[in-house]
Every structure is written in structure tokens, then in C-alpha cells.
Design a protein around this motif. Structure first.
Motif, mmCIF file in Angstrom:
data_model
loop_
_atom_site.group_PDB
_atom_site.id
_atom_site.type_symbol
_atom_site.label_atom_id
_atom_site.label_comp_id
_atom_site.label_asym_id
_atom_site.label_seq_id
_atom_site.Cartn_x
_atom_site.Cartn_y
_atom_site.Cartn_z
ATOM 1 N N THR A 42 0.879 -1.571 -0.108
ATOM 2 C CA THR A 42 0.152 0.008 -0.266
ATOM 3 C C THR A 42 0.962 0.948 -0.204
ATOM 4 O O THR A 42 0.797 1.752 -0.531
ATOM 5 C CB THR A 42 -0.718 0.352 1.722
ATOM 6 N N PHE A 43 2.081 1.458 0.835
ATOM 7 C CA PHE A 43 3.314 2.646 0.860
ATOM 8 C C PHE A 43 3.577 2.556 -0.199
ATOM 9 O O PHE A 43 3.551 3.642 -0.772
ATOM 10 C CB PHE A 43 3.581 2.366 2.263
ATOM 11 N N SER A 44 3.866 1.365 -1.116
ATOM 12 C CA SER A 44 4.861 1.281 -2.081
ATOM 13 C C SER A 44 3.774 2.140 -3.055
ATOM 14 O O SER A 44 4.321 3.261 -4.358
ATOM 15 C CB SER A 44 5.314 0.005 -2.731
ATOM 16 N N LYS A 45 3.045 1.884 -3.490
ATOM 17 C CA LYS A 45 1.799 2.356 -4.706
ATOM 18 C C LYS A 45 1.465 3.491 -4.551
ATOM 19 O O LYS A 45 1.234 4.443 -5.380
ATOM 20 C CB LYS A 45 0.477 1.314 -3.937
ATOM 21 N N PHE A 46 1.207 4.150 -3.143
ATOM 22 C CA PHE A 46 1.175 5.718 -2.683
ATOM 23 C C PHE A 46 2.422 6.382 -3.351
ATOM 24 O O PHE A 46 2.104 7.649 -3.720
ATOM 25 C CB PHE A 46 0.533 5.900 -1.264
ATOM 26 N N ILE A 47 3.498 5.586 -2.745
ATOM 27 C CA ILE A 47 4.471 6.358 -2.790
ATOM 28 C C ILE A 47 5.027 7.029 -5.202
ATOM 29 O O ILE A 47 5.345 8.124 -5.188
ATOM 30 C CB ILE A 47 5.768 6.148 -2.831
ATOM 31 N N TRP A 48 4.485 5.485 -5.609
ATOM 32 C CA TRP A 48 4.111 5.870 -7.473
ATOM 33 C C TRP A 48 3.247 7.121 -7.132
ATOM 34 O O TRP A 48 3.416 7.670 -8.484
ATOM 35 C CB TRP A 48 4.430 4.652 -7.502
ATOM 36 N N LEU A 49 1.776 6.710 -6.307
ATOM 37 C CA LEU A 49 0.907 7.649 -6.751
ATOM 38 C C LEU A 49 1.151 8.916 -6.376
ATOM 39 O O LEU A 49 0.931 9.979 -7.711
ATOM 40 C CB LEU A 49 -0.218 7.317 -6.104
ATOM 41 N N MET A 50 2.338 9.612 -5.646
ATOM 42 C CA MET A 50 2.545 10.568 -5.220
ATOM 43 C C MET A 50 3.559 11.028 -6.192
ATOM 44 O O MET A 50 3.354 12.343 -7.148
ATOM 45 C CB MET A 50 3.372 10.392 -3.902
ATOM 46 N N TYR A 91 11.911 -3.842 0.777
ATOM 47 C CA TYR A 91 12.709 -4.303 -0.441
ATOM 48 C C TYR A 91 12.060 -4.429 -1.371
ATOM 49 O O TYR A 91 11.453 -4.477 -2.494
ATOM 50 C CB TYR A 91 13.782 -4.424 0.604
ATOM 51 N N GLY A 92 11.934 -6.138 -1.360
ATOM 52 C CA GLY A 92 12.002 -7.055 -2.070
ATOM 53 C C GLY A 92 10.019 -6.601 -2.606
ATOM 54 O O GLY A 92 9.628 -6.271 -4.469
ATOM 55 N N VAL A 93 9.193 -6.370 -2.256
ATOM 56 C CA VAL A 93 7.855 -5.947 -2.447
ATOM 57 C C VAL A 93 8.377 -4.105 -3.273
ATOM 58 O O VAL A 93 7.206 -4.102 -4.323
ATOM 59 C CB VAL A 93 6.578 -5.268 -1.136
ATOM 60 N N TRP A 94 9.372 -3.642 -2.261
ATOM 61 C CA TRP A 94 9.194 -1.680 -3.266
ATOM 62 C C TRP A 94 9.467 -2.341 -4.170
ATOM 63 O O TRP A 94 9.027 -1.428 -5.549
ATOM 64 C CB TRP A 94 9.727 -1.034 -2.457
ATOM 65 N N GLU A 95 10.914 -3.212 -4.562
ATOM 66 C CA GLU A 95 11.269 -2.869 -5.875
ATOM 67 C C GLU A 95 10.151 -4.026 -6.367
ATOM 68 O O GLU A 95 10.514 -2.939 -7.675
ATOM 69 C CB GLU A 95 12.578 -3.764 -6.009
ATOM 70 N N CYS A 96 9.351 -4.400 -6.520
ATOM 71 C CA CYS A 96 8.067 -5.444 -7.347
ATOM 72 C C CYS A 96 7.206 -3.636 -7.871
ATOM 73 O O CYS A 96 6.673 -4.102 -8.980
ATOM 74 C CB CYS A 96 7.690 -6.373 -6.674
ATOM 75 N N ILE A 97 7.016 -3.182 -6.671
ATOM 76 C CA ILE A 97 5.497 -3.054 -7.082
ATOM 77 C C ILE A 97 6.474 -1.019 -7.672
ATOM 78 O O ILE A 97 5.743 -0.773 -8.791
ATOM 79 C CB ILE A 97 5.090 -1.516 -6.028
ATOM 80 N N SER A 98 8.267 -0.850 -7.450
ATOM 81 C CA SER A 98 8.542 -0.058 -8.439
ATOM 82 C C SER A 98 8.644 -0.229 -10.332
ATOM 83 O O SER A 98 8.714 -0.311 -11.405
ATOM 84 C CB SER A 98 10.093 0.076 -7.464
ATOM 85 N N ASN A 99 8.835 -1.840 -10.014
ATOM 86 C CA ASN A 99 9.141 -2.541 -11.561
ATOM 87 C C ASN A 99 7.860 -2.447 -12.201
ATOM 88 O O ASN A 99 7.715 -1.767 -13.515
ATOM 89 C CB ASN A 99 9.689 -3.706 -11.248
ATOM 90 N N GLU A 100 6.556 -1.925 -11.590
ATOM 91 C CA GLU A 100 5.505 -3.034 -12.318
ATOM 92 C C GLU A 100 5.282 -0.734 -12.868
ATOM 93 O O GLU A 100 4.469 -0.938 -13.796
ATOM 94 C CB GLU A 100 3.630 -2.918 -10.995
ATOM 95 N N GLU A 101 5.155 0.127 -11.899
ATOM 96 C CA GLU A 101 5.224 1.149 -12.322
ATOM 97 C C GLU A 101 6.264 1.755 -12.827
ATOM 98 O O GLU A 101 5.701 3.097 -13.884
ATOM 99 C CB GLU A 101 4.740 2.224 -10.940
ATOM 100 N N ILE A 102 7.218 1.386 -13.304
ATOM 101 C CA ILE A 102 7.723 2.583 -14.077
ATOM 102 C C ILE A 102 7.881 1.807 -15.855
ATOM 103 O O ILE A 102 7.119 1.443 -16.687
ATOM 104 C CB ILE A 102 9.967 1.835 -14.450
#
Length: 102
Positions: A42-50, A91-102
Motif C-alpha cells: 500500500t505504501f509503495s503504491k502510494f509513493i508512485w501515486l505521489m 525491499y522486494g515489495v518496493w522493488e516489485c511495485i516500482s518495476n510495475e510502475e516504471i
């Protein structure tokens, strides 16, 4: 409570966008910290929304925290969130979400 050590202005950006985007769930995470994988996602997805909102605000010349050019803070956000997630073991969660968002 989530506290960023190196770039404390990231906290100011988070607080602004939590309020602007009316994200009570993220406000709570800022107070209590991320405690499980679901919250990390949830936090990782919010960061990308931000990040998207920061870009949109800059394109529309919207002043946030005294500046219309906050995209220069994106590397600081990345650094702080990466460090935070590493410390928690998500970190794996953050990396996975980041890869989806990039």
C-alpha cells in the motif's frame, strides 16, 4: 512513525500529498510505520501515486511547499523509501511495485 534520516524534506512532501490526496490510510502508516507486506505494498503504491502527482503539479505550475519544480526531489524520495523498506525487510515489495510502475 516513519522518519527519514538523510532527506527530511521527503516527510514534508509525503504529508502534503497525503492531505492533498486524502489518504487517511497512508497518514496512519506515517504514524505507526509499515508493519507487514500488505502495508508495504500500500505504501509503495502510494509513493508512485505521489510521484505522478508531483509530475502533474509541476506540469501545471502548481506551487507545492514553495516550489513548482519538486521533481528534483524524486531521487531523494527513492533513496529514503528504498532505505526504509530495506530496514524493514520489504525491499522486494518496493522493488516489485516500482518495476510495475516504471
Amino acid at each position: 512513525m516513519i522518519n527519514f534520516k538523510r532527506y527530511t524534506h521527503v516527510e514534508d512532501l509525503l504529508e502534503h500529498y497525503v492531505h492533498f490526496l486524502d489518504r487517511k490510510d497512508i497518514k496512519q502508516l506515517l504514524l505507526t510505520g509499515v508493519k507487514n507486506e500488505v502495508e508495504a505494498e500500500t505504501f509503495s503504491k502510494f509513493i508512485w501515486l505521489m510521484v505522478e502527482q508531483i509530475n502533474e503539479d509541476e506540469e501545471n505550475n502548481i506551487v507545492v511547499l514553495g516550489s513548482t519544480g519538486n521533481t528534483e526531489m524524486l531521487p531523494d524520495i527513492s533513496y529514503e523509501v528504498t532505505q526504509y523498506m530495506r530496514e524493514l525487510g520489504y525491499y522486494g515489495v518496493w522493488e516489485c511495485i516500482s518495476n510495475e510502475e516504471i
